[in-house]
Design a protein around this motif. Sequence first.
Motif, PDB file in Angstrom:
ATOM      1  N   VAL A  98       0.876  -1.154   0.000  1.00 16.62           N
ATOM      2  CA  VAL A  98       0.000   0.000   0.000  1.00 16.62           C
ATOM      3  C   VAL A  98       0.918   1.209   0.000  1.00 16.62           C
ATOM      4  O   VAL A  98       1.754   1.355   0.895  1.00 16.62           O
ATOM      5  CB  VAL A  98      -0.935   0.017   1.221  1.00 16.62           C
ATOM      6  N   ALA A  99       0.789   2.052  -1.008  1.00 17.89           N
ATOM      7  CA  ALA A  99       1.722   3.153  -1.171  1.00 17.89           C
ATOM      8  C   ALA A  99       1.056   4.351  -1.809  1.00 17.89           C
ATOM      9  O   ALA A  99       0.033   4.235  -2.489  1.00 17.89           O
ATOM     10  CB  ALA A  99       2.919   2.720  -2.022  1.00 17.89           C
ATOM     11  N   SER A 100       1.654   5.504  -1.585  1.00 18.19           N
ATOM     12  CA  SER A 100       1.274   6.721  -2.271  1.00 18.19           C
ATOM     13  C   SER A 100       2.517   7.306  -2.912  1.00 18.19           C
ATOM     14  O   SER A 100       3.628   7.134  -2.417  1.00 18.19           O
ATOM     15  CB  SER A 100       0.638   7.729  -1.313  1.00 18.19           C
ATOM     16  N   SER A 101       2.334   7.988  -4.030  1.00 14.87           N
ATOM     17  CA  SER A 101       3.439   8.612  -4.734  1.00 14.87           C
ATOM     18  C   SER A 101       3.296  10.124  -4.689  1.00 14.87           C
ATOM     19  O   SER A 101       2.253  10.655  -4.310  1.00 14.87           O
ATOM     20  CB  SER A 101       3.499   8.134  -6.184  1.00 14.87           C
ATOM     21  N   TYR A 102       4.354  10.808  -5.073  1.00 14.26           N
ATOM     22  CA  TYR A 102       4.305  12.272  -5.096  1.00 14.26           C
ATOM     23  C   TYR A 102       3.318  12.784  -6.144  1.00 14.26           C
ATOM     24  O   TYR A 102       2.760  13.876  -6.002  1.00 14.26           O
ATOM     25  CB  TYR A 102       5.692  12.843  -5.355  1.00 14.26           C
ATOM     26  N   SER A 103       3.092  12.013  -7.188  1.00 13.81           N
ATOM     27  CA  SER A 103       2.150  12.409  -8.226  1.00 13.81           C
ATOM     28  C   SER A 103       0.712  12.032  -7.889  1.00 13.81           C
ATOM     29  O   SER A 103      -0.230  12.595  -8.445  1.00 13.81           O
ATOM     30  CB  SER A 103       2.542  11.788  -9.569  1.00 13.81           C
ATOM     31  N   ASP A 104       0.553  11.064  -6.998  1.00 13.65           N
ATOM     32  CA  ASP A 104      -0.765  10.611  -6.560  1.00 13.65           C
ATOM     33  C   ASP A 104      -0.687  10.343  -5.070  1.00 13.65           C
ATOM     34  O   ASP A 104      -0.171   9.302  -4.659  1.00 13.65           O
ATOM     35  CB  ASP A 104      -1.197   9.369  -7.322  1.00 13.65           C
ATOM     36  N   MET A 105      -1.186  11.250  -4.283  1.00 18.76           N
ATOM     37  CA  MET A 105      -1.057  11.155  -2.836  1.00 18.76           C
ATOM     38  C   MET A 105      -2.012  10.161  -2.194  1.00 18.76           C
ATOM     39  O   MET A 105      -1.878   9.868  -1.009  1.00 18.76           O
ATOM     40  CB  MET A 105      -1.253  12.536  -2.213  1.00 18.76           C
ATOM     41  N   ASP A 106      -2.978   9.653  -2.943  1.00 12.82           N
ATOM     42  CA  ASP A 106      -3.893   8.654  -2.403  1.00 12.82           C
ATOM     43  C   ASP A 106      -3.193   7.309  -2.276  1.00 12.82           C
ATOM     44  O   ASP A 106      -2.463   6.885  -3.170  1.00 12.82           O
ATOM     45  CB  ASP A 106      -5.124   8.507  -3.297  1.00 12.82           C
ATOM     46  N   ASP A 107      -3.442   6.630  -1.163  1.00 18.07           N
ATOM     47  CA  ASP A 107      -2.901   5.292  -0.973  1.00 18.07           C
ATOM     48  C   ASP A 107      -3.531   4.330  -1.969  1.00 18.07           C
ATOM     49  O   ASP A 107      -4.741   4.295  -2.138  1.00 18.07           O
ATOM     50  CB  ASP A 107      -3.157   4.799   0.446  1.00 18.07           C
ATOM     51  N   LYS A 108      -2.692   3.520  -2.619  1.00 14.06           N
ATOM     52  CA  LYS A 108      -3.141   2.526  -3.576  1.00 14.06           C
ATOM     53  C   LYS A 108      -2.427   1.206  -3.319  1.00 14.06           C
ATOM     54  O   LYS A 108      -1.358   1.172  -2.708  1.00 14.06           O
ATOM     55  CB  LYS A 108      -2.886   2.982  -5.011  1.00 14.06           C
ATOM     56  N   SER A 109      -3.020   0.128  -3.800  1.00 12.75           N
ATOM     57  CA  SER A 109      -2.441  -1.189  -3.650  1.00 12.75           C
ATOM     58  C   SER A 109      -1.668  -1.571  -4.909  1.00 12.75           C
ATOM     59  O   SER A 109      -2.176  -1.443  -6.023  1.00 12.75           O
ATOM     60  CB  SER A 109      -3.533  -2.224  -3.381  1.00 12.75           C
TER      61      SER A 109
END
Length: 121
Positions: A98-109
Motif C-alpha cells: 500500500v503506497a502513495s506517490s508524489y504524483s498521486d497522494m492517495d494510498d493505492k495497492s
Amino acid sequence: QVQLVESGGGLVQTGGSLRLSCAASGSIFRLPAMGWYRQAPGKQREFVAIIGSDSVANYADFVKDRFTISRDNAKNTVYLQMDSLKPEDTAVYYCNAVASSYSDMDDKSYWGQGTQVTVSS
C-alpha cells in the motif's frame, strides 16, 4: 507510479529455508504497509503476512512460528524469512504494498510479478 520487484524464490527440500525480498521503487511518498500473498496452481491467492510502517506484523495461521516478515524503511524493502518449509508452501509468492506517490497522494495497492517457491518432499 510505484513498482515492486520480488526475488529470492527457488527450489528447496522439506525443512529448508528461503528468504524472499521485495523492493519498492518509484516516486514513493508513503509506504504504510507491505506484505506477502501466495497462490498455488488451481487455488485462490491467499494472505501470508503483512507489516506496517510501525513494524506491527500479522501472519496467516498456517505460517505462524515458521515465517518472519521484516522491512527496511530506508530501502523501501520488505523481507520474508521462511523456515521449516513444507511441500504445501509451494506457490508463487507475490509482494503487495500500500503506497502513495508524489504524483498521486492517495494510498493505492500495488503488486509485484511474483517469485516461485517450490518445496520438494
